[in-house]
Scaffold this active site. Structure first.
Site, PDB file in Angstrom:
ATOM      1  N   PHE A   1     -66.035  35.414   3.614  1.00 38.18           N
ATOM      2  CA  PHE A   1     -65.309  34.866   2.460  1.00 38.18           C
ATOM      3  C   PHE A   1     -66.230  34.905   1.246  1.00 38.18           C
ATOM      4  O   PHE A   1     -67.384  35.338   1.331  1.00 38.18           O
ATOM      5  CB  PHE A   1     -64.850  33.432   2.760  1.00 38.18           C
ATOM      6  CG  PHE A   1     -65.977  32.437   2.812  1.00 38.18           C
ATOM      7  CD1 PHE A   1     -66.825  32.382   3.903  1.00 38.18           C
ATOM      8  CD2 PHE A   1     -66.222  31.574   1.749  1.00 38.18           C
ATOM      9  CE1 PHE A   1     -67.890  31.485   3.942  1.00 38.18           C
ATOM     10  CE2 PHE A   1     -67.277  30.662   1.782  1.00 38.18           C
ATOM     11  CZ  PHE A   1     -68.108  30.621   2.883  1.00 38.18           C
ATOM     12  N   GLY A   2     -65.730  34.427   0.125  1.00 39.39           N
ATOM     13  CA  GLY A   2     -66.541  34.299  -1.088  1.00 39.39           C
ATOM     14  C   GLY A   2     -67.212  35.611  -1.475  1.00 39.39           C
ATOM     15  O   GLY A   2     -66.579  36.669  -1.525  1.00 39.39           O
ATOM     16  N   TYR A   3     -68.517  35.549  -1.706  1.00 44.82           N
ATOM     17  CA  TYR A   3     -69.281  36.704  -2.191  1.00 44.82           C
ATOM     18  C   TYR A   3     -69.791  37.595  -1.042  1.00 44.82           C
ATOM     19  O   TYR A   3     -70.590  38.498  -1.274  1.00 44.82           O
ATOM     20  CB  TYR A   3     -70.467  36.218  -3.032  1.00 44.82           C
ATOM     21  CG  TYR A   3     -70.064  35.446  -4.268  1.00 44.82           C
ATOM     22  CD1 TYR A   3     -69.854  36.073  -5.481  1.00 44.82           C
ATOM     23  CD2 TYR A   3     -69.880  34.060  -4.214  1.00 44.82           C
ATOM     24  CE1 TYR A   3     -69.481  35.364  -6.617  1.00 44.82           C
ATOM     25  CE2 TYR A   3     -69.508  33.326  -5.338  1.00 44.82           C
ATOM     26  CZ  TYR A   3     -69.312  33.992  -6.533  1.00 44.82           C
ATOM     27  OH  TYR A   3     -68.941  33.278  -7.655  1.00 44.82           O
ATOM     28  N   ASP A   4     -69.353  37.338   0.190  1.00 44.75           N
ATOM     29  CA  ASP A   4     -69.849  38.095   1.349  1.00 44.75           C
ATOM     30  C   ASP A   4     -69.821  39.621   1.175  1.00 44.75           C
ATOM     31  O   ASP A   4     -70.770  40.291   1.579  1.00 44.75           O
ATOM     32  CB  ASP A   4     -69.055  37.718   2.618  1.00 44.75           C
ATOM     33  CG  ASP A   4     -69.574  36.438   3.247  1.00 44.75           C
ATOM     34  OD1 ASP A   4     -70.629  35.937   2.819  1.00 44.75           O
ATOM     35  OD2 ASP A   4     -68.911  35.940   4.180  1.00 44.75           O
TER      36      ASP A   4
ATOM     37  N   ASP B   1     -73.045  21.622   0.329  1.00 51.27           N
ATOM     38  CA  ASP B   1     -72.659  22.328  -0.883  1.00 51.27           C
ATOM     39  C   ASP B   1     -73.506  23.596  -0.951  1.00 51.27           C
ATOM     40  O   ASP B   1     -74.676  23.578  -0.559  1.00 51.27           O
ATOM     41  CB  ASP B   1     -72.870  21.458  -2.125  1.00 51.27           C
ATOM     42  CG  ASP B   1     -72.028  21.968  -3.289  1.00 51.27           C
ATOM     43  OD1 ASP B   1     -70.800  22.046  -3.146  1.00 51.27           O
ATOM     44  OD2 ASP B   1     -72.601  22.307  -4.338  1.00 51.27           O
TER      45      ASP B   1
ATOM     46  N   LYS C   1     -73.938  36.694  11.186  1.00 48.12           N
ATOM     47  CA  LYS C   1     -74.140  36.060   9.870  1.00 48.12           C
ATOM     48  C   LYS C   1     -74.763  34.663  10.039  1.00 48.12           C
ATOM     49  O   LYS C   1     -75.747  34.344   9.378  1.00 48.12           O
ATOM     50  CB  LYS C   1     -72.803  35.961   9.110  1.00 48.12           C
ATOM     51  CG  LYS C   1     -72.957  35.276   7.761  1.00 48.12           C
ATOM     52  CD  LYS C   1     -71.640  35.046   7.031  1.00 48.12           C
ATOM     53  CE  LYS C   1     -71.840  34.075   5.872  1.00 48.12           C
ATOM     54  NZ  LYS C   1     -70.607  33.666   5.212  1.00 48.12           N
TER      55      LYS C   1
HETATM   56  P1  IMP Z   1     -69.031  25.603  -0.750  1.00 48.72           P
HETATM   57  O1  IMP Z   1     -69.930  24.591  -1.377  1.00 48.72           O
HETATM   58  O2  IMP Z   1     -69.379  25.879   0.678  1.00 48.72           O
HETATM   59  O3  IMP Z   1     -67.578  25.310  -0.972  1.00 48.72           O
HETATM   60  O4  IMP Z   1     -69.333  26.983  -1.493  1.00 48.72           O
HETATM   61  C1  IMP Z   1     -69.107  27.156  -2.887  1.00 48.72           C
HETATM   62  C2  IMP Z   1     -68.803  28.614  -3.170  1.00 48.72           C
HETATM   63  O5  IMP Z   1     -69.955  29.417  -2.872  1.00 48.72           O
HETATM   64  C3  IMP Z   1     -67.676  29.209  -2.327  1.00 48.72           C
HETATM   65  O6  IMP Z   1     -66.433  29.014  -2.946  1.00 48.72           O
HETATM   66  C4  IMP Z   1     -68.045  30.680  -2.284  1.00 48.72           C
HETATM   67  O7  IMP Z   1     -67.618  31.329  -3.469  1.00 48.72           O
HETATM   68  C5  IMP Z   1     -69.549  30.648  -2.286  1.00 48.72           C
HETATM   69  N1  IMP Z   1     -70.079  30.698  -0.904  1.00 48.72           N
HETATM   70  C6  IMP Z   1     -70.525  29.647  -0.168  1.00 48.72           C
HETATM   71  N2  IMP Z   1     -70.958  30.058   1.037  1.00 48.72           N
HETATM   72  C7  IMP Z   1     -70.772  31.390   1.057  1.00 48.72           C
HETATM   73  C8  IMP Z   1     -71.018  32.375   2.053  1.00 48.72           C
HETATM   74  O8  IMP Z   1     -71.500  32.115   3.173  1.00 48.72           O
HETATM   75  N3  IMP Z   1     -70.698  33.637   1.716  1.00 48.72           N
HETATM   76  C9  IMP Z   1     -70.155  33.979   0.502  1.00 48.72           C
HETATM   77  N4  IMP Z   1     -69.890  33.089  -0.440  1.00 48.72           N
HETATM   78  C10 IMP Z   1     -70.201  31.799  -0.177  1.00 48.72           C
END
Ligand code: IMP
Length: 191
Positions: A148-151, A68, A171
């Protein structure tokens, strides 16, 4: 040794497989026929990782690990943290989450932030946590298109590029998840 990785995300599986030693065979939730939603109801990153690993261990009987991740922003009392994926609402996408974060940091001087990944491993009933942290800062506009996400708005300490401007390999070499996976790999190799 067979271990379940409690995810359906094939990108994460590839990333983990590339780092773990060859003697470990990884099964995904799909491989073991686990299609139910494991609700992430804990209020910490550690709690959610444990909850997912425990669910598989208890219901399917496999040794298992789960991850997580959250983005902790200093000026926002470490928010969005455990709520990173749903910062802008339950069904928010990355773009909405990024825009909400940029707005919250408008005119804020302290841009420091960190990504934190926790991997919870349950083997023979024993629990172990591995934590990977990547410190950095949030920039004020998006740069780059990979990841992805906040990258696109996160720049790691010691770098001039956002995660979205890096190759996956670059990365992974410095990222929170890469660090946590390498700790898991070192532990499994020792055993
Ligand atoms: P998860 O627990 O890996 O599903 O991450 C939860 C959330 O954190 C994701 O939906 C992204 O918004 C953000 N996140 C997790 N890992 C990354 C990353 O490596 N880069 C950017 N955002 C991330």
């Amino acid at each position: 040794m067979t271990l379940v990785f409690a995810t359906h995300n094939s990108d994460k599986v590839k990333e983990v497989q590339a780092i773990l030693p060859d003697f470990i065979k990884i099964l995904t939730l799909t491989d073991i026929g686990c299609f139910e939603d494991i609700h992430e109801t804990a209020n910490t990153i550690e709690g959610n990782a444990l909850l997912k690993a425990q669910y598989v261990y208890e219901n399917f009987g496999y040794a298992c690990f789960a991850d997580d991740t959250g983005l902790e922003v200093s000026a926002l009392n470490n928010e969005p943290g455990v709520f990173s994926s749903r910062y802008a609402g339950e069904s928010a996408d990355s773009e909405a989450n990024i825009q909400k974060l940029l707005k919250a940091l408008e005119d804020v001087q302290d841009r420091s932030a960190q990504f934190k990944t926790v991997i919870a491993l349950i083997q023979n009933g024993e629990k172990k946590l591995f934590t990977g942290i990547c410190k950095g800062r949030i920039i004020s506009e998006k740069k780059g298109s990979s990841g992805f996400g906040y990258d696109p708005i996160f720049v790691a300490e010691g770098s001039d590029l956002t995660f979205a401007q890096m190759t996956p390999e670059a990365k992974n070499a410095i990222s929170h998840r890469g660090k946590a996976i390498r700790q898991l790999a070192a532990f499994l190799k020792e055993g």
